[in-house]
Design an enzyme around this catalytic site. Sequence first.
Site, short mmCIF file in Angstrom:
data_model
loop_
_atom_site.label_atom_id
_atom_site.label_comp_id
_atom_site.label_asym_id
_atom_site.label_seq_id
_atom_site.Cartn_x
_atom_site.Cartn_y
_atom_site.Cartn_z
N SER A 1 44.80 31.07 51.85
CA SER A 1 43.41 30.77 51.53
C SER A 1 42.90 29.78 52.56
O SER A 1 43.64 28.92 53.04
CB SER A 1 43.33 30.17 50.13
OG SER A 1 42.14 29.42 50.00
N LYS B 1 48.11 28.54 48.57
CA LYS B 1 48.03 29.95 48.21
C LYS B 1 48.80 30.88 49.14
O LYS B 1 48.82 30.70 50.35
CB LYS B 1 46.57 30.40 48.22
CG LYS B 1 45.73 29.70 47.19
CD LYS B 1 46.00 30.23 45.82
CE LYS B 1 44.83 31.09 45.42
NZ LYS B 1 45.03 31.71 44.13
N GLU C 1 46.53 44.28 46.73
CA GLU C 1 45.16 44.20 46.21
C GLU C 1 44.24 45.18 46.96
O GLU C 1 43.42 45.87 46.36
CB GLU C 1 44.61 42.77 46.32
CG GLU C 1 45.22 41.84 45.28
CD GLU C 1 44.80 40.38 45.47
OE1 GLU C 1 43.90 40.10 46.28
OE2 GLU C 1 45.41 39.52 44.79
N HIS D 1 51.94 47.52 26.31
CA HIS D 1 50.78 46.65 26.00
C HIS D 1 50.87 45.32 26.75
O HIS D 1 50.40 44.30 26.26
CB HIS D 1 50.66 46.39 24.50
CG HIS D 1 50.76 47.64 23.68
ND1 HIS D 1 49.70 48.48 23.46
CD2 HIS D 1 51.84 48.21 23.08
CE1 HIS D 1 50.10 49.51 22.72
NE2 HIS D 1 51.39 49.37 22.48
#
Length: 467
Positions: A288, A294, A301, A167
Amino acid sequence: MSDSKLPPSQIPQAAWSGRFSEPVSDLVKRYTASIFFDRRMWRQDIRASLAHARMLARQSIIAAKDLAAIEQGMATIISEVEAGNFNWNLDDEDVHLNIEKRLTALVGDAGKRLHTGRSRNDQVATDIRLWIRDAIDDIDILMRNLQTALLNTAETHAETPMPGFTHLQVAQPVSFGHHLLAYFEMLRRDRERFADCRRRTNQLPLGAAALAGTTFPIDRESVARELGFDGVCENSLDAVSDRDFAIEFCAAASVAMMHISRFSEELVLWMSPRVGFIDLADRFCTGSSIMPQKKNPDVPELARGKTGRVFGHLMGLLTLMKGQPLAYNKDNQEDKEPLFDAADTLIDTLRIFADLVPGIRVKSDAMAAALRQGYATATDLADYLVKKGLPFRDAHEVVARAVRACEARGCDLPDLSLDELRAFSPLVAEDAFAVLTVAGSLAARDHLGGTAPAQVRAAIARSRTRL
Ligand code: ARG
């Protein structure tokens, strides 16, 4: 070359133009052609044509000199395509007609005899099967490479504790190595799935001709042997219309991508500064354009995102087939782009991940810190009480009360004193503290499939011999 400059007798005609009174429009030509994408099967097409031609000669359906001409012409075509000099022509619709046309230009009538006793319907079915077979063999090697990378990293981290989650909440300690071995197992099943798909793919459709077989005395078994097929498709209608193997391929690719997508999701999560369990090598990340701080895990992804397109191809192929009456329909031409893209996507993803995994930098301090926050060894304390004679349900209750007390005080179970622990159960003794350590928790799960470092090492050794 512009066709309009040719005298009418030399304007290129479609191979089937004899039946027609007007040519198709340019738009229809483009709409119905597959040369843009099926030319990547040129090697398979030539391999299958040569096997067919040799059989025709063995069976005295064509003359030996025709076979010699075909073999020589095909050798020229192979060098032309390899050198990038082959002129793929939209007017010739697809890879089959392009190659046959060039062959005829090179060797004359022998080229026109090649198509005896076959149809593009059994020809294309054969080419795709050969193509998928090759793709599966490539995929198997790439999956094996990724498995090796996982094993190597798992070996380095056979004892590195991290929280195992259920979970998405800290559940029990596992080693990072043990966690990676879970993905090794998924890949093991993926390879089996592809091997299984390969078995059913590896049956020869050639000989079915258009749909009903042929009037020539062909020898299908010898063609199957020459092309490395395990057998021949036993019904001519099924042979030309079956695309199960393409669906199975996309299904196996979908499951494999689903696994890589789950792994990607974990990598993204672990790399989030909020979690900070790992860092990925810079070459798999991008920055970024606006936020200078970043470092984004683009590769995982994208793998997660590309999984969707592979699932889509599976759905596309299933839908392509569901309404088709027997036997061949032009719909089938639509099988190739999804198939090729599914294979390309999986192949690129596997290649990248085999390189990405060794570049995972594990931040074991952050993993250890996370383990101190979720009562990860609570189950160990309950097991301890059971071993002292308490029924498990009662032990569960005792530890749950101890956890609540810790929560109220903002501490972890091992932070309680012996007397404090004994207040929950008099069965607790000094030796309970060893049970509450992460190392003790890992070492205690010492059975096949467990996370004890000795078991993880044994699993790695077993897996290495299986590769
Ligand atoms: N390009 C076609 C395909 O990929 C080859 C088979 C064409 N057969 C036909 N009857 N039009 O399916």
